[in-house]
Design an enzyme around this catalytic site. Structure first.
Site, PDB file in Angstrom:
ATOM      1  N   TYR A 274      -3.103  -1.246  -5.024  1.00 17.47           N
ATOM      2  CA  TYR A 274      -2.285  -1.314  -3.818  1.00 17.47           C
ATOM      3  C   TYR A 274      -1.648  -2.690  -3.755  1.00 17.47           C
ATOM      4  O   TYR A 274      -2.320  -3.690  -3.518  1.00 17.47           O
ATOM      5  CB  TYR A 274      -3.175  -1.052  -2.603  1.00 17.47           C
TER       6      TYR A 274
ATOM      7  N   LYS B 203       0.462   1.774  -5.809  1.00 17.86           N
ATOM      8  CA  LYS B 203       1.073   1.954  -4.495  1.00 17.86           C
ATOM      9  C   LYS B 203       1.939   0.731  -4.248  1.00 17.86           C
ATOM     10  O   LYS B 203       1.444  -0.370  -4.005  1.00 17.86           O
ATOM     11  CB  LYS B 203       0.022   2.093  -3.390  1.00 17.86           C
TER      12      LYS B 203
ATOM     13  N   ILE C 274       2.684   7.504  -0.199  1.00 21.22           N
ATOM     14  CA  ILE C 274       1.530   7.243   0.653  1.00 21.22           C
ATOM     15  C   ILE C 274       2.058   6.816   2.005  1.00 21.22           C
ATOM     16  O   ILE C 274       2.660   5.752   2.155  1.00 21.22           O
ATOM     17  CB  ILE C 274       0.615   6.167   0.042  1.00 21.22           C
TER      18      ILE C 274
END
Length: 300
Positions: free
Chosen positions: A136, A164, A206
């Site tokens: 992330y 992400k 996401i």
């Protein structure tokens, strides 16, 4: 190591009672509602899930309940956001024992690590688990940037399979593909950059606002990935004022208020996050209620 992490993945809220204790039944009810609306996977204990506001044991409680409730219908990932590398390794191990399908790993919290420290952290977590890992990257919120060049260096770690990308710089999608090819599955992590990211090659989304608008999220995803850009732009323009709520420091309060307005849960957060009041609350409610009143047709 391969992953099938493509499509719409909610960064799910964690629901609380009025006394700030965990509301596991409502959290699971919300998770199952989103799955029923067609999301492709579930991420628990992300930023929107208030990871850093939960005790270690509470995080595991949420994951046990989620794995049992979902029952393999979609992949379940957990955020790994700890203050030290060793604690992140321990959490990765415990989450694997519970049965999650993958990890969304953040840099260590609070300390702003340099590039070498950052990559060492991710490698150490990978060494502690057999689960696939999504990194992330959110330098805006967490102060640590994982650049495309760093991801190229990390490409020799087979357990790191996805990114992400939440730098708010949509150029990163192209830079990552140009530098790393198809080595990683790329997922957009910024709600109001999703259409641009899909066009440039993102394979997943996401999302925070999906907590309140799961059917509309799936609609936009399907339109964009099928090449119906004219309708996708139309839906995106309706959705964008709502999606802007995802990029504010109070995104958790904003998203939970939208969840409450849509009848899918409570706006309750844990202190130091407080309920919105006054003009700020009215402004956010106006955005939410305008969006609800003008929802697009779900026909594809």
């Amino acid at each position: 190591m391969a992953s099938d992490w493509r499509g719409v993945f909610p960064a799910a809220t964690t629901q609380f009672h009025d006394d700030e204790s965990l509301d596991i039944p409502q959290t699971m009810k919300h998770v199952l509602h989103m799955i029923g609306q067609g999301v492709h996977g579930m991420i628990m204990l992300g930023t929107v899930g208030e990871n850093c506001s939960l005790e270690y044991s509470e995080k595991l409680e949420v994951l046990r309940a989620t794995v049992e409730a979902v029952g393999g219908k979609v992949p379940v990932l957990t955020g790994v956001a700890e203050y030290t590398t060793s604690l992140a390794q321990r959490f990765a191990e415990d989450a694997a024992k519970i049965g999650v399908d993958g990890l969304m790993v953040l840099p260590a919290m609070v300390y702003k690590s340099d590039p070498q420290e950052t990559m060492t952290h991710f490698r150490a977590v990978a060494n502690a688990t057999d689960l696939p890992i999504m990194v992330y990257n959110n330098p805006v919120s967490y102060g640590v940037d994982i650049t495309p060049e760093m991801f190229l260096e990390l490409a020799d770690e087979p357990k790191i399979v996805a990114i992400k990308e939440s730098s708010e710089n949509v150029r990163r999608i192209t830079d990552l593909i140009n530098l790393c090819g198809d080595r990683y599955t790329l997922l957009c992590g910024v709600d109001d950059l999703v259409l641009e990211s899909i066009v440039l090659g993102a394979q997943g989304w996401i999302s925070g606002l999906v907590n309140a608008f799961p059917a509309e999220n799936r609609l936009l995803w399907d339109l964009a990935t099928s090449g119906d850009y004219e309708r996708a732009v139309e839906v995106y323009r309706w959705y964008t004022p709502l999606l802007h709520l995802d990029t504010h420091p109070k995104l958790v309060q904003y998203i939970k208020l939208a969840v409450q307005e849509c009848g899918l849960g409570s706006e309750k957060t844990r202190a130091p996050r407080l309920a919105l009041t006054g003009q700020e609350r009215e402004q956010v409610l106006d955005v939410i209620r305008t969006g609800v009143a003008n929802r697009p047709s779900l026909e594809r």
